[in-house]
Design a protein around this motif. Sequence first.
Motif, PDB file in Angstrom:
ATOM      1  N   GLU A 552       0.834  -1.211   0.000  1.00  0.00           N
ATOM      2  CA  GLU A 552       0.000   0.000   0.000  1.00  0.00           C
ATOM      3  C   GLU A 552       0.866   1.258   0.000  1.00  0.00           C
ATOM      4  N   HIS A 553       1.909   1.271   0.837  1.00  0.00           N
ATOM      5  CA  HIS A 553       2.804   2.428   0.906  1.00  0.00           C
ATOM      6  C   HIS A 553       3.536   2.636  -0.424  1.00  0.00           C
ATOM      7  N   ARG A 556       1.316   3.836  -3.336  1.00  0.00           N
ATOM      8  CA  ARG A 556       0.968   5.262  -3.196  1.00  0.00           C
ATOM      9  C   ARG A 556       2.156   6.154  -3.533  1.00  0.00           C
ATOM     10  N   ARG A 557       3.338   5.772  -3.058  1.00  0.00           N
ATOM     11  CA  ARG A 557       4.522   6.595  -3.287  1.00  0.00           C
ATOM     12  C   ARG A 557       4.929   6.591  -4.756  1.00  0.00           C
ATOM     13  N   GLU A 560       2.930   9.374  -6.090  1.00  0.00           N
ATOM     14  CA  GLU A 560       3.212  10.695  -5.509  1.00  0.00           C
ATOM     15  C   GLU A 560       4.566  11.247  -5.929  1.00  0.00           C
ATOM     16  N   HIS A 608      -2.273  -5.486  -7.046  1.00  0.00           N
ATOM     17  CA  HIS A 608      -0.978  -4.931  -7.473  1.00  0.00           C
ATOM     18  C   HIS A 608       0.002  -6.081  -7.720  1.00  0.00           C
TER      19      HIS A 608
END
Length: 665
Positions: A552-553, A556-557, A560, A608
């Motif tokens: 999840e991290h 997202r990164r 971003e 993913h």
Amino acid sequence: MAERPLGIQGIEALYEECRTRVQDGRTADTGRGLPAIVLVGPRGSGKTTTLNWLGYLGSRRPHAYFDFGSAAPRRPHEVAGRLAYGLSHRFPRQTPLVFPRLTLGLFVVAPELSLDATDPERAKKQLRQALRGPQEPNAAGDRVAAVAGLLQDLNLVRIPGVSLLASLIRQPPSMPLRVTRHTGFAWYAGPLAALDALVELNQLSKSEEPADRAAVDRRLCEAFLADLRSEYARRQRDRNCVVLLDNIDAPGGREFLDLLMELRDASGEPDPLLAVAAAANVGRVPAMFATGPAGVRVRAPEQAGHADWVRAIPDPPPNRSWRWYCVQLRGLTAGETAQLGTNIAGRLPEAPLLAHQLTGGHPWSIRQLLTASARLVGRDEPETLLRAVLSSTAPSAEDADEGPLLEEEARQYLLRDLTDDQHRALVECCAAREFDAACDAGLLDRFQLHTRDSLARVVATRLWLTDPVPQDAEARGGRGSGYLERVHPHPLRGSSVLHPWLRLLLLQELAALPDRWDAVHGKLRTWHAHHGHPLEVLYHSLALHRVDDVIEHLARRLVELSDTDIWLYELYTITAAPLRVPVVPEQSATLRLEQLAADLAPRSFAEHTPLTLLVVGLWLASDPRNRLPGANPELNRTINAMLQDLAMRSVPRRIGLMHEAAKYV
């Protein structure tokens, strides 16, 4: 012939440089004299082998060896006597060294020589009579027996006291008794007449008072150095004499060398003695201070030199610590490991590279792994057997199928100096990426007070802390190292870590305790979360099999961040986490990868897939046993494919991911 250790070129050069700086008092400019060279390194780093090799290099000139770890504890003057015996041996085309002052002093303090303390005149008469020597007809036979005993002591077997030594060097063939008496008497004479001074020395030797014992040691060690200076002033020589002192961190080692350094300071004169010592505990070496866990200035072999030592001396020196010069033995390179493994490289080519990657170049451990690997030659499925090499029987076992496991024997050997409680505490501390974090997070709180107070110091001074290895493609079987350093705005602290080989062994011990594994990683995760270290939180989350949190991290990164290198830094930093079961020998890493991803992160694996396979693949690839064969690491193809897949799916397109994928071709 002694075995030449690999990787000691710098130490050889330092040794020869100091040996040839002859301190014979013939020149006015003597400089700082000679350092006390101390070879340091963790247990098994090759210190004794290196000393033996240096002894071989100097075998045509006066040299002597003494092991404080194997011999019975000796007082400084007893050590000086044994070294004098070794230095006085005859060498081809060399006039032997003689020690008249020390010989006389050793004779006077011999336990069986008891002089009348109440009647000075009678005491002097007793001493004169004793100096005439033994009159018994079997004196020659006694001397032969004494020689045999002394040689045993020099080979580290305990024998009776120092009086035997005095009887051996009292009258060597090259030094008539009159020389011993004349030179020795003249030197001991001072405020008191010579006989009076010697009687007083005898009486001090019978005392149990620490001050009296110290006075005897000091006087006889002074005699040892005075004899050496006299010999070199009397006859020109082309090399300093050498004493090789093993395990000076054992009882008696520091006492002798401390006194030697004190006498050098007190005399202000150069002496032709090069002391090369070895120690596994730098906490017992009073070298110059330096910041860092060990607390002393330690040089790499490539940096070492007499000029380097001189440059570092403070002006003025605050104490005698400047006289000590610590040089740390380095680990073996991959090429040097391949040299050691030439006998099996042709038949089991993966073994030397795997041994180097697992041990980080630790010499003793490499030899153990290569020996264990040699037993696998010719057997079916060699890669499967290599993955299980740590669980094979230790090379020391008489039966190749029975005995302690290699990993158990290695742990016991490397941690022999620790108490049981310190060992148990270190097993839990190994869960932290950086050793300081383990202490700061309170992992030691449940252990004994002595362990809480001492463990960090013990690990540091035994040189089991190292600089962290860059986490990037090279650490996972790809190409390129260090290219992600200093790219992240909030990088890891970069403080010292446990040696990777020792940590691997300890992690396997912790993994055998599932409850403690979860408790320790959970505590570290909570502590890092409280202190605002998000990458460390995810590192321990992965160790706890919380793969979904990591995916999840990173997903997202990836959206971003505009800088791919920052994302790669986070990816490698997190996936360096330890696995509870790093290797399943009978299952290749490629076959295990998809199953592990589906079992640990079913949601992420569905949503993913490429990222999940990449994370789990890099996680498995952090252990070199999952990267066989070495020439074409097994997981590289999967890692390459997943990076390319992510590059094609990312918006905007990430060319940096394509470049990263190319490192795994």
